[in-house]
Design an enzyme around this catalytic site. Structure first.
Site, PDB file in Angstrom:
ATOM      1  N   ASP A   1       0.868  -1.186   0.000  1.00  0.00           N
ATOM      2  CA  ASP A   1       0.000   0.000   0.000  1.00  0.00           C
ATOM      3  C   ASP A   1       0.898   1.227   0.000  1.00  0.00           C
ATOM      4  O   ASP A   1       1.554   1.517   1.001  1.00  0.00           O
ATOM      5  CB  ASP A   1      -0.909  -0.025   1.233  1.00  0.00           C
ATOM      6  CG  ASP A   1      -1.684   1.271   1.434  1.00  0.00           C
ATOM      7  OD1 ASP A   1      -1.833   2.036   0.459  1.00  0.00           O
ATOM      8  OD2 ASP A   1      -2.131   1.522   2.573  1.00  0.00           O
TER       9      ASP A   1
ATOM     10  N   THR B   1       2.541   9.532   1.689  1.00  0.00           N
ATOM     11  CA  THR B   1       3.704   9.779   2.545  1.00  0.00           C
ATOM     12  C   THR B   1       4.474   8.518   2.905  1.00  0.00           C
ATOM     13  O   THR B   1       5.677   8.584   3.148  1.00  0.00           O
ATOM     14  CB  THR B   1       3.287  10.483   3.853  1.00  0.00           C
ATOM     15  OG1 THR B   1       2.310   9.676   4.543  1.00  0.00           O
ATOM     16  CG2 THR B   1       2.680  11.846   3.566  1.00  0.00           C
TER      17      THR B   1
ATOM     18  N   TYR C   1     -18.819   4.647 -10.523  1.00  0.00           N
ATOM     19  CA  TYR C   1     -18.160   5.878 -10.974  1.00  0.00           C
ATOM     20  C   TYR C   1     -18.469   6.110 -12.454  1.00  0.00           C
ATOM     21  O   TYR C   1     -18.609   5.156 -13.234  1.00  0.00           O
ATOM     22  CB  TYR C   1     -16.654   5.746 -10.776  1.00  0.00           C
ATOM     23  CG  TYR C   1     -15.998   6.922 -10.082  1.00  0.00           C
ATOM     24  CD1 TYR C   1     -16.577   7.517  -8.968  1.00  0.00           C
ATOM     25  CD2 TYR C   1     -14.771   7.427 -10.521  1.00  0.00           C
ATOM     26  CE1 TYR C   1     -15.967   8.571  -8.321  1.00  0.00           C
ATOM     27  CE2 TYR C   1     -14.150   8.478  -9.881  1.00  0.00           C
ATOM     28  CZ  TYR C   1     -14.751   9.054  -8.783  1.00  0.00           C
ATOM     29  OH  TYR C   1     -14.139  10.103  -8.142  1.00  0.00           O
TER      30      TYR C   1
ATOM     31  N   GLY D   1      -9.884   6.316  -7.646  1.00  0.00           N
ATOM     32  CA  GLY D   1      -8.609   6.045  -7.002  1.00  0.00           C
ATOM     33  C   GLY D   1      -8.494   4.600  -6.554  1.00  0.00           C
ATOM     34  O   GLY D   1      -9.431   4.046  -5.964  1.00  0.00           O
TER      35      GLY D   1
ATOM     36  N   ASP E   1      -6.856   3.339  -4.168  1.00  0.00           N
ATOM     37  CA  ASP E   1      -6.959   3.174  -2.713  1.00  0.00           C
ATOM     38  C   ASP E   1      -8.409   3.154  -2.262  1.00  0.00           C
ATOM     39  O   ASP E   1      -8.786   2.367  -1.378  1.00  0.00           O
ATOM     40  CB  ASP E   1      -6.176   4.269  -1.991  1.00  0.00           C
ATOM     41  CG  ASP E   1      -6.597   5.679  -2.403  1.00  0.00           C
ATOM     42  OD1 ASP E   1      -7.153   5.865  -3.511  1.00  0.00           O
ATOM     43  OD2 ASP E   1      -6.345   6.620  -1.616  1.00  0.00           O
ATOM     44  N   ARG E   2      -9.249   3.987  -2.876  1.00  0.00           N
ATOM     45  CA  ARG E   2     -10.667   3.992  -2.521  1.00  0.00           C
ATOM     46  C   ARG E   2     -11.320   2.667  -2.899  1.00  0.00           C
ATOM     47  O   ARG E   2     -12.085   2.092  -2.117  1.00  0.00           O
ATOM     48  CB  ARG E   2     -11.382   5.154  -3.217  1.00  0.00           C
ATOM     49  CG  ARG E   2     -10.945   6.528  -2.749  1.00  0.00           C
ATOM     50  CD  ARG E   2     -11.545   7.630  -3.617  1.00  0.00           C
ATOM     51  NE  ARG E   2     -13.001   7.731  -3.456  1.00  0.00           N
ATOM     52  CZ  ARG E   2     -13.765   8.509  -4.228  1.00  0.00           C
ATOM     53  NH1 ARG E   2     -13.220   9.203  -5.221  1.00  0.00           N
ATOM     54  NH2 ARG E   2     -15.066   8.576  -4.020  1.00  0.00           N
TER      55      ARG E   2
ATOM     56  N   THR F   1      -6.731  30.306  18.822  1.00  0.00           N
ATOM     57  CA  THR F   1      -6.632  30.037  17.389  1.00  0.00           C
ATOM     58  C   THR F   1      -6.209  28.602  17.098  1.00  0.00           C
ATOM     59  O   THR F   1      -6.720  27.967  16.165  1.00  0.00           O
ATOM     60  CB  THR F   1      -5.653  31.026  16.734  1.00  0.00           C
ATOM     61  OG1 THR F   1      -6.094  32.364  17.000  1.00  0.00           O
ATOM     62  CG2 THR F   1      -5.597  30.823  15.229  1.00  0.00           C
TER      63      THR F   1
END
Length: 255
Positions: free
Chosen positions: A7, A11, A96, A103, A105-106, A183
């Site tokens: 996979d 990153t 789709y 994708g 991965d999806r 913040t």
């Protein structure tokens, strides 16, 4: 017959070696590397592995990274195979507009989630949430048809976009609060509740469309961070991509 699942995200590269390509196959070894370090795999973590006889991978990082991974795999006599979404596989139908553009991965995560949900009870509508660099929220009906889904930025991208486009927002990461009073907390809470809201919205859409309560499965490296902020019931599942790759491999590699 050993099976290597890979996979490759935006990153990190994660890998797992199994005794054979099957959902319940024993795990022999696993690991992860940041993409900057994948050129060391053949001389490092992979050097002492039992050579895999089959490999199936999922990659979203692009062709250059794919070629680097394949170069590391040259220490074995195994053909790299990478998932491309299709019109249907492993019991799922791809709704789709252009199935191959979904994708990988999806697609793999949805296959893993569908079979995980089906193994624990009767078929029902399913929302699959992957929380990583990007967040995807995908809907599957009770027949196994992928109806469509959402893509939104993950926490990191949201924060970097605000920091780059707004003066004075270079602040430390905050905490999730119902009523943020600084913040840092406002930024972290805003991103978290934006993702939670997208999930809630998709669950409601699927509930209305199917007329029954959907099951929600969440995965991804940052999925655990979302858990306290979710208002819908969900199951947090590890290694959803590997689950999907195993389901696909069990059907592709039949000896």
């Amino acid at each position: 017959m050993t099976f290597l699942a890979i996979d490759v995200g935006n990153t990190r590269l994660k890998w797992a070696l199994y005794t054979h390509p099957h959902r319940d196959a024993p795990l022999l070894a696993q690991g992860a590397e940041f993409l900057d370090n994948i050129d060391k795999l053949a001389d490092g973590a992979w050097a002492t592995l039992t050579p895999p006889t089959h490999m199936l991978g999922c990659i979203v990082a692009g062709d250059a990274v794919r070629r680097r991974v394949e170069a590391q795999m040259e220490l074995w006599d195994v053909a790299p195979q990478w998932v491309v979404a299709s019109a249907g596989e492993a019991g799922l139908t791809n709704g789709y507009d252009y199935p191959a553009r979904l994708g990988a991965d999806r697609w793999v995560a949805m296959i893993g989630a569908w079979h995980h949900a089906f193994s624990t009870g009767p078929a029902r509508p399913l929302v699959v949430v992957m929380v990583g660099t990007a967040v995807t929220v995908d809907a599957i009906d009770a027949s196994g048809k992928f109806l469509g889904g959402l893509i939104l930025p993950g926490h990191g991208i949201m924060l970097r976009a605000l920091e780059s486009g707004t003066a004075g927002l270079h602040v430390p990461t905050g905490e999730v609060r119902e009523f943020p009073t600084n913040t840092s907390d406002a930024l972290t809470s805003g991103g978290t509740f934006a993702i939670a809201g997208a999930v809630n919205c998709m669950v409601q859409h699927l509930r209305d469309h199917c007329g029954t309560e959907p099951k929600c499965i969440m995965a991804g490296g940052a999925g655990w961070k979302m858990a306290p902020s979710m208002s819908v019931q969900f199951e947090l599942v590890d290694n959803l991509i590997f689950d999907g790759l195993l389901e696909m491999a069990a059907r592709r590699f039949i000896d």
